[in-house]
Every structure is written in C-alpha cells, then in structure tokens.
Design a protein around this motif. Sequence first.
Motif, PDB file in Angstrom:
ATOM      1  N   THR A 153       0.860  -1.183   0.000  1.00  0.00           N
ATOM      2  CA  THR A 153       0.000   0.000   0.000  1.00  0.00           C
ATOM      3  C   THR A 153       0.895   1.232   0.000  1.00  0.00           C
ATOM      4  O   THR A 153       2.010   1.213   0.519  1.00  0.00           O
ATOM      5  N   SER A 154       0.398   2.309  -0.595  1.00  0.00           N
ATOM      6  CA  SER A 154       1.129   3.570  -0.557  1.00  0.00           C
ATOM      7  C   SER A 154       0.130   4.722  -0.577  1.00  0.00           C
ATOM      8  O   SER A 154      -1.006   4.572  -1.031  1.00  0.00           O
ATOM      9  N   ALA A 155       0.587   5.864  -0.061  1.00  0.00           N
ATOM     10  CA  ALA A 155      -0.294   7.028   0.018  1.00  0.00           C
ATOM     11  C   ALA A 155       0.538   8.309   0.090  1.00  0.00           C
ATOM     12  O   ALA A 155       1.654   8.309   0.614  1.00  0.00           O
ATOM     13  N   ILE A 156      -0.035   9.380  -0.441  1.00  0.00           N
ATOM     14  CA  ILE A 156       0.615  10.689  -0.401  1.00  0.00           C
ATOM     15  C   ILE A 156       0.336  11.335   0.947  1.00  0.00           C
ATOM     16  O   ILE A 156      -0.819  11.380   1.394  1.00  0.00           O
ATOM     17  N   ILE A 157       1.358  11.843   1.585  1.00  0.00           N
ATOM     18  CA  ILE A 157       1.203  12.512   2.873  1.00  0.00           C
ATOM     19  C   ILE A 157       0.565  13.884   2.661  1.00  0.00           C
ATOM     20  O   ILE A 157       1.067  14.707   1.900  1.00  0.00           O
ATOM     21  N   THR A 158      -0.575  14.115   3.327  1.00  0.00           N
ATOM     22  CA  THR A 158      -1.327  15.356   3.127  1.00  0.00           C
ATOM     23  C   THR A 158      -1.500  16.202   4.392  1.00  0.00           C
ATOM     24  O   THR A 158      -1.989  17.325   4.311  1.00  0.00           O
ATOM     25  N   GLU A 159      -1.142  15.662   5.537  1.00  0.00           N
ATOM     26  CA  GLU A 159      -1.258  16.444   6.776  1.00  0.00           C
ATOM     27  C   GLU A 159      -0.251  15.939   7.808  1.00  0.00           C
ATOM     28  O   GLU A 159      -0.125  14.736   8.023  1.00  0.00           O
ATOM     29  N   THR A 160       0.461  16.880   8.420  1.00  0.00           N
ATOM     30  CA  THR A 160       1.480  16.541   9.414  1.00  0.00           C
ATOM     31  C   THR A 160       1.421  17.506  10.594  1.00  0.00           C
ATOM     32  O   THR A 160       0.863  18.599  10.491  1.00  0.00           O
ATOM     33  N   GLU A 161       2.034  17.089  11.706  1.00  0.00           N
ATOM     34  CA  GLU A 161       2.217  17.959  12.867  1.00  0.00           C
ATOM     35  C   GLU A 161       3.622  17.752  13.412  1.00  0.00           C
ATOM     36  O   GLU A 161       4.060  16.608  13.580  1.00  0.00           O
TER      37      GLU A 161
END
Length: 196
Positions: free
Chosen positions: A35-43
């Motif tokens: 599985t893979s995904a684009i990072i769209t929110e971080t803290e």
Amino acid sequence: MTLLKRSFYLQEDVVDLARRLLGMVIVTGSGSGRTSAIITETEAYAGEPDRASHAFGGRRTPRNEVMYGIGGTAYVYLCYGIHNLFNVVTNAKGIPHAILLRAVQPLEGMDTMRMRRGGTMRELCAGPGTLTKALGIGLHHNGVDLVNGAIKIEERGFHVPDHAVIVGPRVGVEYAKQDARLPYRFRVAKDHSFAP
C-alpha cells in the motif's frame, strides 16, 4: 521515485521537515499487500522544550524511548487505548523530535486498505488513527528504520506549493497551553490536485 535518505531525517528543523513531508509518499508492505499514500497532513513536535511533545521536559519512558533514536525511525504508539499513531523521528540521536502523520491520500493497494479499514474512500485515511489501520501499521512497527525497514517514505514528484498549504495549530493538545497555539500543523488544501 527516490527513497528519502537518512540525511533528510537528520536535519535540525522539525517544523520545516513537517512541511516538506507534504507530498511525499509512505509505502508499506510488499506484493499483493503493498500500500502507498501521499502525505497530506502533518504535525511537528519539537522535543524537550515543546509542552505538547511526549518528551517535554526531558521525559524519557519505555513508550517514548524511540523518539530519542536517530532520525529516520518510526515512532508508533497507542492513543486512548484504541488507535496506533505513526510518527517520523527526526534530528540526531538524543534529540527527541517527531512528526505525526495526520492524513494521507491513497495511491496503491486501495482494495487492501478497504479490507483493513472499511468505510468510504473519503474516510479511508482521513485521520491519524485511520491511516495507520489502512496502511497496516501497528505497534510492532515501533522503532522500524524508515531507510532500510518495512516502512519507507519516497519522493515521487508530488510538489505542494506554499499557496496550497494550510498552516495552523496542532489538534488535541490544549494541555500544552501557549505551545498549543504554535503553527506546527501543515495540511494540503482540499482543492489541490497532485500531479507529478
């Protein structure tokens, strides 16, 4: 695609790195379970001086010990006894900086994610607890090396311009008093379209 090198994670400015992780791709598993995904929110969590950090004031426990490791390590912990939350440890060994992934946009392995998570596509990876479930990340990944281990972060050319980034305070850290208002949360605007 380019795997992020150790040097990326060893940089000193955790807030800048939290912004720079937007558009990067997190990859888990292999074969049919990939599985893979684009990072769209971080803290960002800035270690010992940061009242919102697990390491505030030099606190060191079995739970947060991984934060004191070398940058490029996964810090996974159980929140409220329910959700596994995934963080990227940054900076040099002994400096407990970490970046929480709060949301991602699915890329590969959608069927696998749905099987693990359930719900609609919109809800699939919309929070820090749901994204770990969808990506198959658990407590057994705590301490995994992001350069050579089972979880990797790659640069695939998904550029996020500054005008598409929403900056604001972190979520759920009111106990941190004035530090709760720090602009350490970064989100990709909903109308931004990713194009390599």
